[in-house]
Design an enzyme around this catalytic site. Structure first.
Site, PDB file in Angstrom:
ATOM      1  CB  CYS A 103      -1.627  24.049  16.716  1.00 36.42           C
ATOM      2  SG  CYS A 103      -2.944  25.183  16.076  1.00 36.42           S
TER       3      CYS A 103
ATOM      4  CG  ASP B 273      -2.056 -15.717  -7.806  1.00 38.58           C
ATOM      5  OD1 ASP B 273      -3.118 -16.517  -8.269  1.00 38.58           O
ATOM      6  OD2 ASP B 273      -1.181 -15.489  -8.272  1.00 38.58           O
TER       7      ASP B 273
END
Length: 715
Positions: free
Chosen positions: A14, A412
């Protein structure tokens, strides 16, 4: 640079196990940082140079887990072997089956179908003293490390039920609960089996990528084609790609023609034509046959880089996962206290010690925080695998979360939204000159120039046209242009208007001639024509911007190009905010200004000058083929030299965030409802174990929905 080791860890049951290993590693004097992923079953450890990965693996093995060293550069094959239930689980289920009729009868108030008491004792004893040993070992290891996990809760609960039942039997009482321990151990083990099966076969995106790499390659050696293992191919060797086969390395086509399916890397379904001089990518499926040179091998290929990036990203924790880990770490002690309180409260209410104990056990089992620990890593792993399939590499889970929060996309211009190379957008010819003659004369001369405008002129002239005429005596005038004698035409000059004797006042009074860069042409001393150049938009830029706007994103352009050119690009794409003439610092300053306004900016750029802006943004994206500085500064990479996948990246990130929130809600809701219901006797420990297992599996199944969506259409 501090050494980094990667370990494969087995035996974790777990998230608590992962937390315990992580804490123990961090307490080691030579370890500077450690991250353990329960979902990926890996550990990434930064440590001093005086300790090796093998020592770390031995140390983890000493904690009761299986640990081995992984390569930090090349992830191991993700080929998942079938995960079959082991004999322990099969025996557990067989013993549990003998109690099922009795449990069903108890629902209607009858104990007639319950096995004889001697069988109940025998079965429970086999389970508690033998089959449940893995739970006890992991629980003891957790307690020794001064922590607690799911195994501690299960072990405490089942041992309490077993011991109480033995005590009651010795006193002649019939209120025994031997079936509780048997069924809880069985159902929790079954849930862990299905959990491991789902993780191994569904969340592992690396397994799918490794299948794309061919095991054999055909190499030209000693004058003949020879089949060799792909791992034995040497850099620079000549390989043969056959019809229907996969390319074994990134390389350059030497001969032959084929169509290549590169969808595994680019997300683009349409095959790409390949001929001599073109690039082929490892893992591509060929339709046709080509001979190619191996330029990059193994982890250096685009496919290898993708696998390495995915492995590294899945091994790291997302911020949400770290939060869930902290909650789970304190949750187990709180559950223990809640179980004790439930027992005391039930006894005080006159319920009876036996019933009170059963309810306390139910609290312990029902409150296991497995689903909570799986909620985030399961969704992140599924999201990472889906991202790779759709051509987006998120370098870290944190980048995935940052993309989900992004509300502003800054681009850009040159090389990102545009092709990054000038192209002819307008042609003017003087009286008595035709456009074709001017173009061919200029192109014949410009073949001897390296100027970007020269390449644009030659491309235009060679498109479907006969061979260009020969040129004699070509010579360049620095900063002005090039001149020479073109066969059949005469003395030709190309370059600046002044060099060619062109008065720009003679050009049309149109914006394209006022704003764009111009190259002129002169034939036999007379101005013959001119070309206007612009950087053309990539074919899919407009569609990408439209999708981003439909998703509610604000879009802007940050460019170092001239403001006029940037404004035209913005107008063509329908972008209202655009800045031109920016230096790299200017781009970062605008991003900082947007950040100060509360925006979460995602920056897209491909150049060296974009690197500072990519780093300053909440998340930076670099289209594939960008400069090394841009790809290094970006937190995510698009696998095509375009921004078409930008919307997919944001849609996928948002879907992953939704899935994380859904999983956390399911996990918290389950625990919130389960604890008081178990304390009040609304369900037994057996039912609690089944529900706990179902909660973990449901979280995994919900995460797996991410892998089965086409984000461009469904999100």
């Amino acid at each position: 640079m501090m050494p980094v080791s990667h370990l494969k860890i087995g035996g974790m049951s777990c998230q608590g196990c992962a937390n315990r290993i992580e804490k123990a590693l961090r307490r080691h004097g030579a370890v500077r940082h450690a991250e353990v992923s329960f979902a990926a079953e890996t550990a990434r450890v930064e440590h001093d140079a005086d300790i090796g990965a093998a020592e770390l693996a031995l140390w983890v093995s000493g904690m009761g887990f299986r640990a081995r060293v992984l390569s930090s550069d090349v992830p191991e094959s993700g080929e998942a072997k079938p995960l079959a239930p082991d004999w322990r689980l099969k025996l557990l289920l067989a013993l549990t089956a003998t109690f099922v009729p009795g449990m069903a009868g108890m629902v209607f108030g009858s104990h007639a179908l319950m096995p004889p008491l001697w069988w109940q004792v025998a079965a429970a004893t086999v389970v508690q003293l033998y089959l449940a040993q893995p739970f006890y070992r992991r629980a003891w290891a957790a307690l020794r490390a001064k922590s607690a996990n799911m195994d501690v809760l299960v072990a405490l609960g089942t041992v309490a039920a077993y011991g109480y039942s033995l005590a009651m039997m010795r006193h002649g009482a019939h209120a025994v609960y031997f079936e509780t321990g048997v069924m809880v151990i069985a159902f929790v083990s079954l849930g862990k089996y299905w959990e491991a099966r789902l993780k191994r076969h569904s969340l592992n995106g690396l397994a799918l990528l490794f299948k794309l790499m061919p095991q054999q390659a055909r190499v030209w050696r000693d004058g003949a084609w020879t089949d060799v293992p792909a791992g034995e191919v040497a850099l620079g060797e000549k390989l043969l790609g056959v019809h229907g086969g996969r390319v074994a390395a990134d390389g350059t086509v030497l001969s032959g023609e084929a169509w290549a399916d590169e969808s595994h890397l680019t997300g683009e379904a349409a095959p790409v034509p390949k001929a001599a001089g073109d690039t082929v990518l490892a893992g591509s499926v060929l339709h046709g046959s080509v001979a190619y040179r191996a330029d990059k091998l193994g982890s250096e290929t685009l496919l290898g880089d993708m696998m390495r990036a995915l492995a590294q990203a899945q091994a790291e924790k997302a911020p949400a996962a770290a939060l869930a880990d902290r909650v789970a770490a304190v949750f187990v002690p709180m559950v223990g206290a809640a179980a004790v309180l439930a027992f005391v409260a039930n006894v005080a209410a006159g319920t009876g010690s036996g019933t009170a104990l059963v309810r306390a056990v139910a609290v312990l089992v029902a409150a296991c925080p497995c689903a909570l620990g799986l909620a985030t890593p399961a969704a992140v792993m599924a999201g990472m695998a889906a991202a790779v399939r759709h051509g987006v590499w998120f370098k870290t889970p944190a980048a995935l979360e940052a993309a989900a929060d992004a509300d502003t996309a800054a681009f850009d211009k040159t090389g990102t939204l545009t092709e990054g190379r000038p192209d002819i957008v307008a042609v003017w010819t003087a009286p008595h000159f035709d456009a074709e003659t001017v173009l061919r004369a200029a192109a014949a001369l410009e073949r001897h120039s390296l100027h970007p405008f020269a390449a644009a002129i030659v491309r235009r002239a060679e498109a479907g046209q006969p061979a260009l005429p020969a040129v004699s005596d070509p010579h360049t005038e620095a900063g002005q242009g090039i001149a020479g004698v073109v066969d059949g035409i005469g003395t030709v000059r190309t370059g600046s208007p002044a060099f060619c004797g062109l008065d720009t006042a003679d050009l049309p009074d149109e914006a394209v001639w006022r704003d764009q860069s111009i190259a002129a042409v002169a034939v036999n001393g007379k101005a013959a024509g001119a070309f206007a150049f612009a950087d053309a938009l990539k074919p899919d830029s407009a569609a990408a911007i439209k999708r981003l706007k439909q998703m509610g994103m604000e879009v802007c352009i940050l460019s170092g190009d001239r403001s006029e050119a940037v404004a035209r690009t913005a107008a063509a794409l329908g972008i209202s905010q655009a800045w031109g003439g920016l230096s790299p610092r200017g781009k970062t300053e605008i991003i900082a200004r947007l950040n100060a306004q509360g925006k979460h900016v995602a920056m897209f750029g491909d150049g060296i000058n974009d690197a500072p802006a990519l780093a300053a943004a909440a998340i930076g994206f670099a289209p594939y083929g960008s400069s090394a500085a841009a790809e290094h500064s970006a937190q995510a990479v698009l696998t095509r030299p375009s921004v078409a996948q930008a919307a997919d990246a944001f849609a996928l990130a948002r879907a992953t965030r939704r899935t994380i929130r859904q999983n956390l809600f399911f996990a918290f809701a389950y625990n919130t409802m389960a604890i008081p219901m178990a304390a009040c006797g609304a369900f037994s420990p057996t039912v609690a174990g089944m529900a706990m297992a179902c909660s973990s599996v449901s979280v995994l199944l919900n995460a797996l929905r991410l892998k089965n969506r086409w984000f461009g259409k469904q999100i």
